[in-house]
Design a protein around this motif. Sequence first.
Motif, mmCIF file in Angstrom:
data_model
loop_
_atom_site.group_PDB
_atom_site.id
_atom_site.type_symbol
_atom_site.label_atom_id
_atom_site.label_comp_id
_atom_site.label_asym_id
_atom_site.label_seq_id
_atom_site.Cartn_x
_atom_site.Cartn_y
_atom_site.Cartn_z
ATOM 1 N N VAL A 1 0.822 -1.210 0.000
ATOM 2 C CA VAL A 1 0.000 0.000 0.000
ATOM 3 C C VAL A 1 0.858 1.264 0.000
ATOM 4 C CG1 VAL A 1 -1.776 1.287 1.236
ATOM 5 C CG2 VAL A 1 -1.874 -1.218 1.158
ATOM 6 N N ASP A 2 1.807 1.366 0.930
ATOM 7 C CA ASP A 2 2.598 2.590 1.050
ATOM 8 C C ASP A 2 3.345 2.896 -0.242
ATOM 9 O OD1 ASP A 2 1.716 2.843 3.634
ATOM 10 O OD2 ASP A 2 3.547 2.043 4.553
ATOM 11 N N GLN A 3 3.921 1.877 -0.840
ATOM 12 C CA GLN A 3 4.689 2.069 -2.072
ATOM 13 C C GLN A 3 3.791 2.573 -3.204
ATOM 14 O OE1 GLN A 3 7.417 -1.143 -3.027
ATOM 15 N NE2 GLN A 3 7.072 -0.889 -5.217
ATOM 16 N N ALA A 4 2.609 1.985 -3.327
ATOM 17 C CA ALA A 4 1.694 2.388 -4.399
ATOM 18 C C ALA A 4 1.164 3.798 -4.178
ATOM 19 C CB ALA A 4 0.542 1.393 -4.502
ATOM 20 N N LEU A 5 0.807 4.119 -2.944
ATOM 21 C CA LEU A 5 0.276 5.451 -2.668
ATOM 22 C C LEU A 5 1.351 6.528 -2.821
ATOM 23 C CD1 LEU A 5 -2.169 4.827 0.311
ATOM 24 C CD2 LEU A 5 -2.701 5.167 -2.105
ATOM 25 N N GLN A 6 2.593 6.213 -2.502
ATOM 26 C CA GLN A 6 3.684 7.158 -2.732
ATOM 27 C C GLN A 6 3.830 7.436 -4.229
ATOM 28 O OE1 GLN A 6 7.485 6.038 -1.065
ATOM 29 N NE2 GLN A 6 8.595 7.559 -2.262
ATOM 30 N N ARG A 7 3.753 6.373 -5.018
ATOM 31 C CA ARG A 7 3.813 6.526 -6.478
ATOM 32 C C ARG A 7 2.652 7.395 -6.969
ATOM 33 N NH1 ARG A 7 5.885 6.865 -11.589
ATOM 34 N NH2 ARG A 7 4.495 5.938 -13.110
ATOM 35 N N ALA A 8 1.442 7.149 -6.454
ATOM 36 C CA ALA A 8 0.273 7.931 -6.865
ATOM 37 C C ALA A 8 0.444 9.407 -6.508
ATOM 38 C CB ALA A 8 -0.983 7.358 -6.213
ATOM 39 N N GLU A 9 0.977 9.667 -5.319
ATOM 40 C CA GLU A 9 1.188 11.052 -4.898
ATOM 41 C C GLU A 9 2.202 11.746 -5.811
ATOM 42 O OE1 GLU A 9 2.219 13.583 -0.821
ATOM 43 O OE2 GLU A 9 2.524 11.407 -0.877
ATOM 44 N N GLU A 10 3.243 11.048 -6.198
ATOM 45 C CA GLU A 10 4.237 11.618 -7.110
ATOM 46 C C GLU A 10 3.598 12.002 -8.441
ATOM 47 O OE1 GLU A 10 7.081 8.501 -7.290
ATOM 48 O OE2 GLU A 10 8.003 8.974 -5.341
ATOM 49 N N LEU A 11 2.676 11.190 -8.909
ATOM 50 C CA LEU A 11 1.989 11.486 -10.168
ATOM 51 C C LEU A 11 1.083 12.706 -10.035
ATOM 52 C CD1 LEU A 11 1.223 7.811 -11.177
ATOM 53 C CD2 LEU A 11 2.609 9.407 -12.508
ATOM 54 N N ASP A 12 0.410 12.824 -8.887
ATOM 55 C CA ASP A 12 -0.423 14.013 -8.658
ATOM 56 C C ASP A 12 0.430 15.280 -8.647
ATOM 57 O OD1 ASP A 12 -2.778 12.555 -8.526
ATOM 58 O OD2 ASP A 12 -2.637 12.271 -6.354
ATOM 59 N N ILE A 13 1.588 15.208 -8.006
ATOM 60 C CA ILE A 13 2.493 16.360 -7.972
ATOM 61 C C ILE A 13 2.989 16.687 -9.381
ATOM 62 C CG2 ILE A 13 4.744 17.157 -7.148
ATOM 63 C CD1 ILE A 13 4.226 15.479 -4.592
ATOM 64 N N TYR A 14 3.315 15.648 -10.145
ATOM 65 C CA TYR A 14 3.791 15.849 -11.519
ATOM 66 C C TYR A 14 2.743 16.587 -12.346
ATOM 67 C CZ TYR A 14 5.644 14.798 -16.162
ATOM 68 O OH TYR A 14 6.133 14.907 -17.445
ATOM 69 N N LEU A 15 1.494 16.153 -12.253
ATOM 70 C CA LEU A 15 0.417 16.781 -13.021
ATOM 71 C C LEU A 15 0.247 18.247 -12.631
ATOM 72 C CD1 LEU A 15 -1.914 16.516 -15.052
ATOM 73 C CD2 LEU A 15 -3.356 15.719 -13.157
ATOM 74 N N LYS A 16 0.316 18.510 -11.344
ATOM 75 C CA LYS A 16 0.146 19.888 -10.857
ATOM 76 C C LYS A 16 1.296 20.777 -11.311
ATOM 77 C CE LYS A 16 -0.693 22.512 -6.594
ATOM 78 N NZ LYS A 16 -0.889 22.417 -5.115
#
Length: 571
Positions: free
Chosen positions: A100-115
């Motif tokens: 879970v932690d690894q996947a959610l960290q990846r998801a957060e990085e993608l949200d930051i990238y988009l922003k």
Amino acid sequence: MADWKSRVYEKREQIKNSIPPGWVVPQDALPPNSQLDVTAFPQRCRMLSSKELQITESSVTKLLANLADARWSSVEVTTAFYKRAIIAHQLVNCLTEIFVDQALQRAEELDIYLKEHGHVMGPLHGLPVSLKDQINIRGIDSTMGYASWIGKKADKNSVLVDVLESLGAVPFVKTNVPQTLMWAETFNNIFGRTVNPYNRALTSGGSSGGEGALIAMRGSPLGVGSDIGGSIRIPAAFCGLYGLRPSAGRVPYAGCVNSMEGQDSVLSVLGPMSDSIQGVKAFMQAVIGARSWMLDPLVIPKPWSNDEYNLVNHNNGQNLCFGIMWNDGLVVPQPPIRRGLEIVKQALLDAGHKVIDWQPIKHKEILATVDGIWAAADLEDYEAVLRDLKEPLVSSMTPASVDADGFHPGVEFAADGISAFELWQLQKERRALRTEYLGHWNATASATGTGRPVDAIICPTAAYVAPKHGGNNSAAYTKVWNGLDYTSCTLPVAQADESIDVDTRNFVDEPFLSLNDKTTSEMYDARTSHGAPIAIQLVGRTMEEEAVIKMVEIVEVAIREYVMNKGATPA
């Protein structure tokens, strides 16, 4: 070195502890074992918010659109599917690795990238993708059902995982498989049995059975399985999904663990599984567009072709001619599958396409050749893994063969095989059979009335809908296309109905084609099959992934309109 059972107990505890406590459905809130259909449980269990339900019920197309315009964040989408995947796991036992932690960290990085950049990282930006257990993710086990491989964490990603991450995807779970992968059902001594969400007394298929069950529960929008003899298409069919078996060399395989590595004649391939053909297309278009032939030397440098997708070589998709294979000359399908084929035929005729009967040739010989190539050294391959811990080789998928601790005791076996020269003769025979089948297909141009050979073949994926555990004793309807290396894709058609799918086969005028035909006929039980998904398979030629996807879309639309107009499905 700890014995294999000790390792298994430790692994089971590790997986249990990797689930966030708040995502676990209380034991007393789970449906009783007597409740067979659990597909609706995630919607009713109150573990998911209304938004999480909306997210997990959305198509891949809608998910990607909402992720791209930041209507939904990747963290939101990944969390929603993760929670639903955990619910699904408690019901059908489909997962092997939870991070879970690894996947959610990846998801957060993608949200930051988009922003920060104002655009998506790639065409799969923010989308959670589930992976069959054999697909390596750095730092995570790929046991493939072998206790001997517990703790052997991958030191790097498989090429496909690197490609998916470059496309913006979020790998978030790994899914269950049978030990060795060489089964059409899903059970191993580590993680146990994966069951079918539509009826837990039935198999989810294999070897990508964890993927099939998870996606059917909407615990993943898009998954990746592998297929050497039907391992994508069989679970996709049994679980009511779309599953594409690409030709060898279209999707990167490098860096995965596997059985029979080095056997380079009938290759295992990776391919997508989804609850929509649009999900399958999104995966193939994105992965092929990543030019992975620069990363995996076995990938053929063939870019995605819009001309092929638009069926330029198939009259632009107009007035197509399909060949329907009612049986393979070895086993007649059970009533639900026969009805599924009839629905597809009538739907295509109503849509203005032509349908002719497909005459199978040499299927028995093709299957025997594939089996012979596998058997050249398969037991030696398994033994090389099992001998370290004296771990048993799983020899049956029946529940009766499993003890109270969930273990199959295995069988004594001796590795055997054939000489290199004998293997060469089998490979030579396969090449001759492929040449003969190509000629047979081309010769249909004289019967189609279109000036072209048959555009695609419609046939069963299996001779039956999902059977009881231990009952899936043949992969003949899928394995033959692996032997020929034809692109093929499953699509759902209807559901078995005990009031319609009665057995009307006339055994006087239609004698059994084989012993397996007799066994298949005798195992049919309309009540047991009731409600199980009916699926068929659309088969194109080698490297026709784009065309097959488009033709599946055409068949899907034809079925939808046929059912809407007729208001009923034919018996």
